[in-house]
Every structure is written in structure tokens, then in C-alpha cells.
Design an enzyme around this catalytic site. Structure first.
Site, short mmCIF file in Angstrom:
data_model
loop_
_atom_site.label_atom_id
_atom_site.label_comp_id
_atom_site.label_asym_id
_atom_site.label_seq_id
_atom_site.Cartn_x
_atom_site.Cartn_y
_atom_site.Cartn_z
N SER A 153 -71.53 5.20 -104.76
CA SER A 153 -70.38 4.89 -103.91
C SER A 153 -70.28 5.90 -102.78
CB SER A 153 -69.12 4.96 -104.78
OG SER A 153 -67.98 5.04 -103.98
N TYR B 237 -63.42 9.13 -111.45
CA TYR B 237 -64.34 8.01 -111.16
C TYR B 237 -65.44 8.46 -110.20
CZ TYR B 237 -66.25 4.13 -108.53
OH TYR B 237 -67.13 3.29 -107.88
N LYS C 293 -69.83 9.17 -110.46
CA LYS C 293 -70.90 8.68 -109.57
C LYS C 293 -71.78 9.84 -109.10
CE LYS C 293 -69.89 4.38 -109.73
NZ LYS C 293 -70.77 3.50 -110.50
P1 NAD Z 1 -66.76 -4.80 -112.06
O1 NAD Z 1 -65.78 -4.10 -112.93
O2 NAD Z 1 -66.40 -6.13 -111.54
O3 NAD Z 1 -68.17 -4.92 -112.82
C1 NAD Z 1 -68.62 -3.98 -113.75
C2 NAD Z 1 -69.06 -4.74 -114.99
O4 NAD Z 1 -69.54 -3.81 -115.95
C3 NAD Z 1 -67.92 -5.52 -115.64
O5 NAD Z 1 -68.33 -6.85 -115.85
C4 NAD Z 1 -67.69 -4.79 -116.96
O6 NAD Z 1 -67.28 -5.68 -118.00
C5 NAD Z 1 -69.06 -4.18 -117.22
N1 NAD Z 1 -69.04 -2.96 -118.04
C6 NAD Z 1 -68.29 -1.84 -117.89
N2 NAD Z 1 -68.58 -0.96 -118.85
C7 NAD Z 1 -69.55 -1.51 -119.63
C8 NAD Z 1 -70.25 -1.08 -120.79
N3 NAD Z 1 -70.01 0.10 -121.35
N4 NAD Z 1 -71.18 -1.91 -121.32
C9 NAD Z 1 -71.42 -3.11 -120.77
N5 NAD Z 1 -70.77 -3.58 -119.70
C10 NAD Z 1 -69.85 -2.78 -119.12
O7 NAD Z 1 -67.10 -3.81 -110.86
P2 NAD Z 1 -67.93 -4.08 -109.54
O8 NAD Z 1 -67.00 -4.04 -108.40
O9 NAD Z 1 -68.81 -5.24 -109.70
O10 NAD Z 1 -68.79 -2.74 -109.50
C11 NAD Z 1 -70.09 -2.66 -110.03
C12 NAD Z 1 -70.58 -1.24 -109.92
O11 NAD Z 1 -70.54 -0.82 -108.56
C13 NAD Z 1 -69.73 -0.24 -110.70
O12 NAD Z 1 -70.57 0.73 -111.25
C14 NAD Z 1 -68.85 0.36 -109.64
O13 NAD Z 1 -68.40 1.64 -109.96
C15 NAD Z 1 -69.79 0.38 -108.44
N6 NAD Z 1 -69.07 0.38 -107.16
C16 NAD Z 1 -68.15 -0.57 -106.90
C17 NAD Z 1 -67.45 -0.54 -105.71
C18 NAD Z 1 -66.40 -1.59 -105.41
O14 NAD Z 1 -65.63 -1.38 -104.50
N7 NAD Z 1 -66.34 -2.72 -106.09
C19 NAD Z 1 -67.70 0.45 -104.76
C20 NAD Z 1 -68.67 1.41 -105.05
C21 NAD Z 1 -69.36 1.38 -106.26
C1 UD1 Z 2 -61.13 2.86 -102.97
C2 UD1 Z 2 -61.52 4.01 -103.84
C3 UD1 Z 2 -63.01 4.25 -103.73
C4 UD1 Z 2 -63.78 2.97 -104.04
C5 UD1 Z 2 -63.29 1.88 -103.07
C6 UD1 Z 2 -63.95 0.57 -103.24
C7 UD1 Z 2 -59.45 5.33 -103.76
C8 UD1 Z 2 -58.82 6.62 -103.32
N1 UD1 Z 2 -60.75 5.17 -103.43
O1 UD1 Z 2 -61.42 3.22 -101.64
O2 UD1 Z 2 -63.42 5.27 -104.62
O3 UD1 Z 2 -65.16 3.18 -103.90
O4 UD1 Z 2 -61.88 1.72 -103.28
O5 UD1 Z 2 -63.56 -0.03 -104.44
O6 UD1 Z 2 -58.80 4.51 -104.39
N2 UD1 Z 2 -54.52 0.10 -98.48
C9 UD1 Z 2 -53.23 -0.28 -98.13
N3 UD1 Z 2 -52.51 -0.99 -99.02
C10 UD1 Z 2 -52.98 -1.37 -100.25
C11 UD1 Z 2 -54.30 -0.98 -100.60
C12 UD1 Z 2 -55.03 -0.24 -99.69
O7 UD1 Z 2 -52.77 0.03 -97.04
O8 UD1 Z 2 -52.25 -2.01 -101.02
C13 UD1 Z 2 -55.34 0.84 -97.51
C14 UD1 Z 2 -55.85 2.20 -97.97
O9 UD1 Z 2 -54.95 3.21 -97.65
C15 UD1 Z 2 -57.18 2.29 -97.24
C16 UD1 Z 2 -57.65 0.85 -97.11
O10 UD1 Z 2 -56.49 0.05 -97.28
O11 UD1 Z 2 -56.97 2.80 -95.93
C17 UD1 Z 2 -58.68 0.46 -98.14
O12 UD1 Z 2 -58.18 0.80 -99.43
P1 UD1 Z 2 -58.96 0.38 -100.78
O13 UD1 Z 2 -59.30 -1.04 -100.73
O14 UD1 Z 2 -58.15 0.87 -101.92
O15 UD1 Z 2 -60.32 1.17 -100.68
P2 UD1 Z 2 -60.58 2.75 -100.45
O16 UD1 Z 2 -59.33 3.52 -100.43
O17 UD1 Z 2 -61.49 2.88 -99.29
#
Ligand code: NAD
Ligand code: UD1
Length: 333
Positions: free
Chosen positions: A124, A149, A153
Site C-alpha cells: 500500500s 495496518y 504492510k
Molecule cells: P478485502 O477485505 O475485500 O479482501 C481480503 C480478503 O482476504 C477477504 O476476502 C478476506 O475474507 C480474506 N482474508 C483475510 N484474512 C484471511 C486469512 N487469514 N485467511 C484467508 N483469507 C483471509 O480487501 P481488498 O480491498 O480486496 O484488499 C486486498 C489486499 O490489498 C489486502 O491485503 C489489503 O490490505 C491490500 N490493500 C487494499 C487497499 C484498498 O484500498 N482496498 C489498498 C492498499 C492495499
Molecule cells: C485509507 C487508509 C489507507 C488505505 C486507503 C485505501 C487511513 C488513514 N488510510 O486512505 O491506509 O490504504 O484508505 O483503502 O484511513 N474522506 C472524507 N469523508 C469520508 C471518508 C474519507 O472526507 O467519509 C476523505 C479523507 O479525508 C481523504 C479521502 O477522502 O482525504 C480519501 O479517504 P479514504 O477513502 O479513507 O482513503 P485514504 O485516507 O487515502
């Protein structure tokens, strides 16, 4: 030879599974449904008309993970499984460290046992910490994330590097995602978090559908174009394709540790997201300005040049596509 996808029924995992199946890859998915639902499996099959093997397994269960590797010839792993809610991680650090770190250690141990050398890891942008310059580039190195969290990472990135140092035959791709939003254009899979969402787009979706009253915009006094927070939003389908490119790159380059940003390279403000969502979907999104959310940065976005030059990857979808597909999924579900 199969590709193992951990967390493959989650938001990003499910979209990546679709892309892998569409190009004819043989895949095996494991998930424990801690943050996804079994219906996703049928939904993926509906979109692709293709079948794949699924195991309801917790990656913390070493015995069952061994069984998955025993029963399948796994050539590479795409590792999505993990817990991802920043706020929750502050309240439950032990659960986050245990699930994300120990889960990855067990996966790597089982991979070693079965001689599986390729892994793509979901990292991330949060690992950059607060480098001072809003344009994050891979040469900046890791900073200090502000929550458990994010720390998982950064720690997993280090664990992967140490794993490579001990076995120079490993091929490791670390992908640093920016802010994934949007959904598959079919409207069949997407992100639908339980309860009150923390992230911006899921919150907007729930306001649009009438489940929540209004969006709280966390601060309008940041040093940005309109005072609201700026982020790099990327369509989840573009992100999914990034994983296919990363796998191809590992095939081409062989062993090593490769780090790439996956973002579109452009920052959008909270108000730009709300306005675009309203415009393309013809819905009203009431909002109010509230206090800043503690820990938020004013602005950051990716420098995606390295992914473009090395992986041949670029985001293709616009902010309009992201807003349209997010709403389309919400309406259908
Ligand atoms: P998500 O929660 O939708 O998907 C993660 C999946 O992993 C889920 O289906 C959950 O059931 C499964 N899981 C969790 N722990 C497990 C375990 N111990 N064994 C088996 N399955 C397990 O999340 P996502 O948004 O699809 O994210 C996927 C990956 O990308 C995660 O590692 C997350 O941290 C990373 N990531 C996500 C974002 C984002 O904004 N969505 C941003 C940066 C990184
Ligand atoms: C968050 C996580 C980050 C993660 C990312 C994607 C935090 C501090 N960081 O980032 O680790 O990788 O999500 O899942 O939570 N906002 C509003 N109102 C809301 C929600 C968000 O104004 O109800 C604003 C926030 O202040 C920010 C932007 O929208 O400026 C995006 O927020 P969000 O979607 O939560 O993502 P990040 O904060 O970038």
C-alpha cells in the site's frame, strides 16, 4: 501449473481472479470469508463462464495450506489475504499483526516446502509514511506508517526482502496500491462493506442509495486545490490487470525483489469525487464539511512511471468510469 490467489473472494482479489480467468490461467483460490461472501465465487463464474478451484481455508492454518499445495501444482501466489481497516487496526493491533504477519509467514513457509518461488504481494502507498513530497516514487523508500495496518504492510515488505536474501531464487513483486475504487462494469462484483464505511467511495455509494444521510467531508482547510483531501484513485479493474503484468514481469526477469506503485498519477479532491459521482450518475450526494480526520495527510498521489516502463502497465479508466461503475454495482446489490 496453477496460480494460488489468497483472499481471492475479496474486493481486489475477485477482480483479479476475473482477469486471470479471462486470459485462460489455471487458478486456485483460498479465502476464509472473514471479509467476503461465498456468493462471490458464483458471481465470478457468471462473469467469466469459467470454473476454478476454491478452498475455504484460513491462511493461518498451516496444515490446510500444506494440503492446498499438496493437491495442486502451485507455480506462483498472488497474496491478497489480510485485514485492511486502518481504524480497526488501531483498536485491535494484535489481531492485525497476527493475521497479516503470521498469515504471510505461514504462506511463505509452505511455499518454501513446496518449492514455489514466485509471489505478488498487495502492499500500500501507506508504507511511504509521510515523505514530505506528495508525489510518491519507489526510490523514496519506506517511511513509518502511522497505524498497525500500515505497519504490517511495511513489515511484510521487509520479510519478503529477507526471504529473497536467504533464497536468491525467489521472484517477488511488491505492488503498492493507491486508492482503489470502482467495480466490474457488469455490476456483479464490487465492494460493499458491512456497516458504516470508513473509506470515501463506499460512503458516497451508501449516501447515493439512501442508506446514509450525507457524506462528512473531513476538512476543507488543507493546502490543496479546493481545501479538501487529495488522493490518487484507481479503477479496481486497472489494478487487477497490474497483477497480471507483475506476474509476466516475474517470468521475464526471474529472481529478485521488484517494487512498483499502482496508481493513476493524478490527485483528485474529495469534492471532485463527489461532484463527478453526481454528474455521471445523475444523483444528489448531500455533504457537510466537518473536522479533519486525525492522521489524514492533505495530499498524495503516485508516480506511476516505473510501472509503465517496466511492467508495461498504465491505468486506462477515467474518474467517470470509476464513479459510474461504483454506482452501477451499488444499484445492483
Ligand atoms: P478485502 O477485505 O475485500 O479482501 C481480503 C480478503 O482476504 C477477504 O476476502 C478476506 O475474507 C480474506 N482474508 C483475510 N484474512 C484471511 C486469512 N487469514 N485467511 C484467508 N483469507 C483471509 O480487501 P481488498 O480491498 O480486496 O484488499 C486486498 C489486499 O490489498 C489486502 O491485503 C489489503 O490490505 C491490500 N490493500 C487494499 C487497499 C484498498 O484500498 N482496498 C489498498 C492498499 C492495499
Ligand atoms: C485509507 C487508509 C489507507 C488505505 C486507503 C485505501 C487511513 C488513514 N488510510 O486512505 O491506509 O490504504 O484508505 O483503502 O484511513 N474522506 C472524507 N469523508 C469520508 C471518508 C474519507 O472526507 O467519509 C476523505 C479523507 O479525508 C481523504 C479521502 O477522502 O482525504 C480519501 O479517504 P479514504 O477513502 O479513507 O482513503 P485514504 O485516507 O487515502
Amino acid at each position: 501449473m496453477s496460480i494460488l490467489v489468497t483472499g481471492g473472494t475479496g474486493y481486489i482479489g475477485s477482480h483479479t481472479v476475473v482477469e486471470l480467468l479471462e486470459i485462460g490461467k489455471d487458478i486456485v483460490v483460498v479465502d476464509n470469508f472473514s471479509n467476503s461472501r461465498p456468493e462471490v465465487i458464483e458471481n465470478i463464474k457468471k462473469i467469466t463462464n469459467k470454473d476454478f478451484k476454491f478452498y475455504e481455508v484460513d491462511i493461518l492454518d498451516e496444515e490446510k495450506m500444506n494440503q492446498v499445495f499438496q493437491e495442486n501444482e502451485i507455480d506462483a501466489v498472488i497474496h491478497f489475504a489480510g485485514l485492511k481497516a486502518v481504524g480497526e487496526s488501531v483498536k485491535k493491533p494484535l489481531e492485525y499483526y497476527y493475521n497479516n504477519i503470521t498469515g504471510t509467514l505461514i504462506l511463505l513457509k509452505v511455499m518454501r516446502k513446496y518449492n514455489c518461488k514466485k509471489i505478488v504481494f498487495s502492499s500500500s502507498a501507506t508504507v511511504y509514511g509521510n515523505p514530505g513530497n506528495p508525489k510518491y516514487v519507489e526510490t523514496m523508500g519506506r517511511g513509518v506508517p502511522t497505524n498497525p495496518y500500515g505497519k504490517t504492510k511495511a513489515m511484510i515488505e521487509e520479510i519478503l526482502e529477507d526471504t529473497y536474501n536467504a533464497d536468491k531464487n525467489m521472484s517477488i513483486s511488491i505492488l503498492r496500491y493507491f486508492n482503489p475504487i470502482g467495480a466490474h462494469p457488469s455490476g456483479i462484483i464490487g465492494e460493499n462493506p458491512q456497516g458504516i464505511p470508513n473509506n470515501l467511495m463506499p460512503y458516497i455509494q451508501k449516501v447515493a442509495i439512501g442508506e446514509l444521510k450525507e457524506v462528512s467531508v473531513f476538512g476543507n482547510d488543507y493546502n490543496t486545490k479546493d481545501g479538501t483531501g487529495v488522493r490518487d484513485y484507481i479503477h479496481v479493474q486497472d489494478l487487477a490487470v497490474g497483477h497480471l503484468k507483475a506476474l509476466e514481469y516475474l517470468e521475464k526477469k526471474g529472481s529478485g525483489v521488484y517494487i512498483h506503485n499502482l496508481g493513476n498519477g493524478q490527485g483528485y479532491s474529495v469534492l471532485e469525487i463527489i461532484n463527478t459521482f453526481e454528474k455521471v450518475n445523475n444523483v444528489k450526494i448531500p455533504y457537510k464539511i466537518t473536522d479533519r480526520r486525525p492522521g489524514d495527510l492533505d495530499m498524495f498521489y503516485a508516480d506511476p512511471t516505473k510501472a509503465k516502463n517496466e511492467l508495461g502497465w498504465e491505468n486506462k479508466k477515467s474518474l467517470e468510469d470509476m464513479c459510474r461503475d461504483s454506482w452501477n454495482f451499488m444499484k445492483n446489490n
